[in-house]
Design a protein around this motif. Structure first.
Motif, PDB file in Angstrom:
ATOM      1  N   ASP A   1       3.964   4.105   8.260  1.00 25.50           N
ATOM      2  CA  ASP A   1       3.096   3.435   9.227  1.00 25.50           C
ATOM      3  C   ASP A   1       3.714   3.374  10.616  1.00 25.50           C
ATOM      4  O   ASP A   1       3.260   2.608  11.469  1.00 25.50           O
ATOM      5  CB  ASP A   1       2.783   2.006   8.754  1.00 25.50           C
TER       6      ASP A   1
ATOM      7  N   HIS B   1      -1.648   7.150   5.882  1.00 24.55           N
ATOM      8  CA  HIS B   1      -3.081   6.908   6.090  1.00 24.55           C
ATOM      9  C   HIS B   1      -3.521   7.824   7.224  1.00 24.55           C
ATOM     10  O   HIS B   1      -3.376   7.412   8.365  1.00 24.55           O
ATOM     11  CB  HIS B   1      -3.365   5.460   6.474  1.00 24.55           C
TER      12      HIS B   1
ATOM     13  N   ASP C   1       0.827  -1.208   0.000  1.00 24.65           N
ATOM     14  CA  ASP C   1       0.000   0.000   0.000  1.00 24.65           C
ATOM     15  C   ASP C   1       0.866   1.266   0.000  1.00 24.65           C
ATOM     16  O   ASP C   1       0.348   2.377  -0.110  1.00 24.65           O
ATOM     17  CB  ASP C   1      -0.981   0.005   1.181  1.00 24.65           C
ATOM     18  N   HIS C   2       2.185   1.098   0.115  1.00 23.35           N
ATOM     19  CA  HIS C   2       3.098   2.244   0.129  1.00 23.35           C
ATOM     20  C   HIS C   2       3.986   2.294  -1.110  1.00 23.35           C
ATOM     21  O   HIS C   2       4.277   3.365  -1.626  1.00 23.35           O
ATOM     22  CB  HIS C   2       3.975   2.213   1.386  1.00 23.35           C
TER      23      HIS C   2
HETATM   24 ZN   LIG Z   1       0.264   1.173   5.219  1.00 19.50          ZN
END
Ligand SMILES: [Zn+2]
Length: 317
Positions: free
Chosen positions: A179, A224, A74-75
């Motif tokens: 994160d 996020h 997701d990064h």
């Molecule tokens: Zn993430």
């Protein structure tokens, strides 16, 4: 149209609409003579990111750098998809992550164990390798030069993953934290830890958050999602929550070692952190869904269980 907004002076957030949802994952354009994209989002949102950059006036040959905080899909999953579209961009990642962007086989296999084959394809798409001659490895305190004296300095911040870096912007003092602090969705103002297997390590994660707090950033730039100015508050909260979540899992393990049951006990044991009293039921369900997509109880429980097992095995008998 792709939504972009100013996160700090000269830092524009791009809502990547990952998982087809708004306010879930941001990429950032850091402006300068040699502009940088920080985080790519998943391969599935590469077109959205390209559109965002185009709308901000960044053409194919303008982008000088693509920098990712860590290699999770997701990064950085979109790095190999974006690289051919921005042929002048160097792709920066911590040295321990670089081999996995060049050859994503192990990375996708590990994600497949968490999401399953179908889930992996649906959520993250096919992960393309980054050509080795486009990759540059970062170590602690290395910096990426954006020109005119602006640079991004890498702070090695393991815990969420062993190769995680935060990036400090010299111009604004903003810190891209990936994160390291967990997931913070600004519309609901809830911070949820992100403790995935196989590398989550509580002590390292706390030290890394303390280090980020120690450089006194002007704002926290979450992947996020978006900027957050209350640095002292959110870093302290991140540490408290990590300790608490680990404690809840430790207690759960006295009753069961079934991961699904541990995840359930983790959900119950931390429910007071995540139920905004003012939210109606529909909204609450939507909020829970976004957090589950990003950082599910199952994944967090598995990561903490694995960490506790490693810690136990390392402890002298
Ligand atoms: Zn993430």
């Amino acid at each position: 149209m792709t939504r972009t907004f100013e996160a700090a002076p000269g830092i524009i957030a791009i809502d990547t609409r990952m998982f087809e949802r708004e306010n879930v994952t941001s990429a950032y354009l850091v402006t300068g003579p040699r502009p940088a994209l920080v985080e790519t989002g998943s391969a599935t949102v590469a077109d959205e990111v390209r559109e965002g950059l185009r709308s901000l006036g960044v053409g194919p040959d303008d982008l000088a750098h693509i920098v990712v905080t860590h290699i999770h899909l997701d990064h950085a999953g979109g790095a190999g998809t974006l690289a051919p579209h921005f042929p002048s961009a160097t792709v920066w990642v911590h040295e321990r992550g670089a081999p996995h962007l060049a050859d994503p086989t192990r990375l996708t296999a590990s994600a497949e164990r968490i999401y399953g084959e179908d889930g992996l394809r649906r959520l993250f798409g096919p992960v393309e390798p980054v050509p080795e001659d486009r990759l540059r490895a970062l170590t602690d305190m290395d910096s990426v030069d954006l020109g005119d004296g602006r640079r991004l300095t890498a702070l090695h911040t393991p815990g969420h993953a062993s190769h995680h870096v935060a990036l400090l912007d010299s111009e604004t003092g903003g810190a891209f934290v990936g994160d390291a602090l967990g997931v913070f969705l600004p519309d609901v103002q809830i911070l949820r830890p992100a403790t995935p297997p196989p590398e989550f390590d509580l002590e390292q994660a706390i030290r890394s958050i303390e280090r980020i707090r120690g450089v006194e950033p002007s704002s926290i730039l979450f992947s996020h999602f978006g900027p957050m100015a209350e640095v002292e508050h959110v870093t302290t909260l991140a540490i408290t929550r990590l300790e608490r979540w680990t404690g809840v899992v430790e207690e759960a393990l006295e009753e069961t070692d079934d991961p699904a049951r541990v995840a359930e006990l983790l959900r119950e044991g931390t429910a007071m952190e995540t139920n905004p009293a003012d939210a109606d039921e529909g909204r609450r369900a939507g909020v829970a869904e976004r957090y589950e997509l990003l950082s599910s109880y199952e994944m967090n429980a598995m990561g903490i269980m694995r960490y506790l097992r490693k810690r136990r095995e390392a402890a002298p008998a």
